[in-house]
Write an enzyme that holds these catalytic residues in place. Structure first.
Site, PDB file in Angstrom:
ATOM      1  N   ARG A  71      -4.943   7.342   2.553  1.00  0.00           N
ATOM      2  CA  ARG A  71      -3.630   7.059   1.977  1.00  0.00           C
ATOM      3  C   ARG A  71      -3.202   8.087   0.947  1.00  0.00           C
ATOM      4  O   ARG A  71      -2.016   8.190   0.637  1.00  0.00           O
ATOM      5  CB  ARG A  71      -3.647   5.672   1.323  1.00  0.00           C
ATOM      6  CG  ARG A  71      -3.336   4.601   2.275  1.00  0.00           C
ATOM      7  CD  ARG A  71      -2.873   3.288   1.720  1.00  0.00           C
ATOM      8  NE  ARG A  71      -2.996   2.965   0.342  1.00  0.00           N
ATOM      9  CZ  ARG A  71      -3.357   1.764  -0.107  1.00  0.00           C
ATOM     10  NH1 ARG A  71      -3.633   0.806   0.738  1.00  0.00           N
ATOM     11  NH2 ARG A  71      -3.395   1.505  -1.394  1.00  0.00           N
TER      12      ARG A  71
ATOM     13  N   MET B  80      -8.593   2.873   8.412  1.00  0.00           N
ATOM     14  CA  MET B  80      -7.767   1.742   7.961  1.00  0.00           C
ATOM     15  C   MET B  80      -6.815   1.279   9.051  1.00  0.00           C
ATOM     16  O   MET B  80      -6.849   1.779  10.172  1.00  0.00           O
ATOM     17  CB  MET B  80      -6.983   2.158   6.720  1.00  0.00           C
ATOM     18  CG  MET B  80      -7.745   1.983   5.437  1.00  0.00           C
ATOM     19  SD  MET B  80      -6.630   2.256   4.050  1.00  0.00           S
ATOM     20  CE  MET B  80      -7.634   1.594   2.725  1.00  0.00           C
TER      21      MET B  80
ATOM     22  N   ALA C  18     -12.978  11.018  20.701  1.00  0.00           N
ATOM     23  CA  ALA C  18     -14.087  10.080  20.462  1.00  0.00           C
ATOM     24  C   ALA C  18     -14.694   9.586  21.767  1.00  0.00           C
ATOM     25  O   ALA C  18     -14.007   9.472  22.782  1.00  0.00           O
ATOM     26  CB  ALA C  18     -13.571   8.888  19.654  1.00  0.00           C
TER      27      ALA C  18
ATOM     28  N   GLY D 261       4.502  -6.886   4.326  1.00  0.00           N
ATOM     29  CA  GLY D 261       4.623  -7.793   3.176  1.00  0.00           C
ATOM     30  C   GLY D 261       5.876  -7.471   2.370  1.00  0.00           C
ATOM     31  O   GLY D 261       6.610  -8.370   1.937  1.00  0.00           O
TER      32      GLY D 261
ATOM     33  N   GLY E 108       0.841  -1.207   0.000  1.00  0.00           N
ATOM     34  CA  GLY E 108       0.000   0.000   0.000  1.00  0.00           C
ATOM     35  C   GLY E 108       0.872   1.251   0.000  1.00  0.00           C
ATOM     36  O   GLY E 108       1.835   1.331   0.757  1.00  0.00           O
TER      37      GLY E 108
ATOM     38  N   ASP F  66      -0.180   1.814   8.507  1.00  0.00           N
ATOM     39  CA  ASP F  66      -0.740   0.999   9.594  1.00  0.00           C
ATOM     40  C   ASP F  66       0.047   1.099  10.901  1.00  0.00           C
ATOM     41  O   ASP F  66      -0.490   0.791  11.973  1.00  0.00           O
ATOM     42  CB  ASP F  66      -0.815  -0.475   9.172  1.00  0.00           C
ATOM     43  CG  ASP F  66      -1.651  -0.677   7.918  1.00  0.00           C
ATOM     44  OD1 ASP F  66      -2.505   0.184   7.644  1.00  0.00           O
ATOM     45  OD2 ASP F  66      -1.440  -1.679   7.231  1.00  0.00           O
TER      46      ASP F  66
HETATM   47  O1  F6P Z   1      -1.410  -1.568   4.570  1.00  0.00           O
HETATM   48  C1  F6P Z   1      -1.965  -0.349   4.195  1.00  0.00           C
HETATM   49  C2  F6P Z   1      -3.437  -0.500   3.921  1.00  0.00           C
HETATM   50  O2  F6P Z   1      -3.958   0.760   3.536  1.00  0.00           O
HETATM   51  C3  F6P Z   1      -4.268  -1.091   5.072  1.00  0.00           C
HETATM   52  O3  F6P Z   1      -4.577  -0.137   6.068  1.00  0.00           O
HETATM   53  C4  F6P Z   1      -5.461  -1.609   4.341  1.00  0.00           C
HETATM   54  O4  F6P Z   1      -6.089  -2.647   5.054  1.00  0.00           O
HETATM   55  C5  F6P Z   1      -4.865  -2.121   3.060  1.00  0.00           C
HETATM   56  O5  F6P Z   1      -3.650  -1.414   2.870  1.00  0.00           O
HETATM   57  C6  F6P Z   1      -5.734  -1.942   1.846  1.00  0.00           C
HETATM   58  O6  F6P Z   1      -5.084  -2.541   0.789  1.00  0.00           O
HETATM   59  P1  F6P Z   1      -5.472  -2.298  -0.731  1.00  0.00           P
HETATM   60  O7  F6P Z   1      -5.119  -0.895  -1.086  1.00  0.00           O
HETATM   61  O8  F6P Z   1      -4.659  -3.298  -1.490  1.00  0.00           O
HETATM   62  O9  F6P Z   1      -6.940  -2.522  -0.820  1.00  0.00           O
END
Ligand code: F6P
Length: 324
Positions: A257, A169, A186, A104, A11, A127
């Protein structure tokens, strides 16, 4: 070492471009030729590798995403995929690789390193679940994006005396949700590392109403046992939840992101990218470069892979105590 390469994988995270820029320019400063691999390990397998100049990485420090592209490449898990990647590196005379990414991606880096190829990892994922760095590239920017959304939702929640659920996320890590929940004030935070039932959440909402609050914000991590979908199903099956007729849901998803990196991420990425390049050229490889107590640290990739970092649960207690 005279030829090195850099790739971004998994990601994307705001600040990856600043890290690429640092690798290229510090590599050139070490009199190396620096190559960029397109689309992560997929580009390595396909041989999509091009030389980068100092000018090629100009004007990218302020941009989110990654100029090299990123991908999730299941083929890299196969022996044939890895062989192809190593063959392309060798054909170009590349002697070392910087891998910018999360869990990963660093597992892939470890595999290459175990195969005898010099690799250095740079800790990058929104994350913040990577062992070897107390904070990773992209976390701060993603957190601020989540926070801006929570602040805005709170405004409309107060106007209408409504309850809102915001899903953030983080994969199976609750760091982003916990920090966004604390910074956003919150009423309830739901994370994978601490189980809470829908009934307990409803009780939190009831208590916050009783205390005279005009709004209720629940921040939910996507990886929690009761994520937004499951909680919504529970709430819909009940006529009222903690005094609210309904709980509205906002899933932030990939919005978190895509932002432009803030100052913290640009500086962190620049420091980590530069330190990784120094390590690689200096012969210290098979490590992840990260930050601990504001200092650059190098952790063997063998100690990083297959593990995940959990958030500090004392902060959840603090958040709970502050809901009064
Ligand atoms: O690892 C970063 C991340 O944005 C996680 O927070 C999320 O679960 C995952 O990637 C989403 O992955 P993709 O963009 O492949 O759907």
């Amino acid at each position: 070492m005279k030829r090195i390469a850099v790739l971004t994988s998994g990601g994307d995270a705001p600040g990856m471009n600043a890290a690429i820029r640092a690798v290229v320019r510090i590599g050139l400063d070490h009199d190396c030729e620096v190559f960029g691999v397109r689309n992560g390990y997929a580009g390595l397998i396909d041989g999509d590798i091009q030389a980068l100049t100092a000018r090629d990485v100009g004007g990218i420090i302020q941009q989110g995403g990654t100029m090299l592209g990123s991908a999730r490449a299941p083929e890299f898990k196969t022996e044939a995929g890895r062989r192809s990647a190593l063959d392309h590196l060798s054909a170009k005379g590349i002697e070392g690789l910087v891998v910018i990414g999360g869990n990963g991606s660093q597992t892939g880096a470890h595999v290459l390193s175990e195969a005898g190829f010099p690799v250095v990892g740079v800790a990058s994922t929104i994350d913040n679940d990577l062992v070897g760095s107390e904070i990773t590239i992209g976390v701060d920017t993603a957190l601020n994006i989540a926070l801006e959304a929570i602040d805005r939702l709170k405004v409309t929640a107060s106007s209408h005396r409504r309850a809102f659920m915001v899903e953030v996320m983080g994969r199976s890590c609750g760091y982003l949700a916990l920090m966004a929940g604390i910074a956003g004030g919150a009423e309830c935070i739901v994370i994978p590392e601490y189980e809470i039932t829908p009934e307990q959440i409803a009780e939190e909402l009831r208590l916050s109403r009783e205390r005279g609050k005009k709004h209720a914000i629940i921040v939910v991590a996507e990886g929690a046992t009761y994520n937004a979908d499951k909680l919504q199903a529970y709430f819909e099956a009940n006529e009222e939840v903690g005094g609210y007729e309904e709980v509205r849901v906002t899933k932030l998803g990939h919005v978190q992101r895509g932002g432009a990196p803030g100052a913290f991420d640009r500086i962190l990425a620049t420091r980590l990218g530069a330190a990784a390049t120094d390590s690689l050229v200096g012969g210290e490889h098979g490590v992840l470069v990260g930050l601990m107590k504001s200092e650059i640290v190098r952790t063997p990739l063998s100690e990083v892979v297959g593990r995940t970092k959990a958030p500090d649960l004392s902060l959840l207690k603090l958040a709970q105590a502050l809901t009064y």
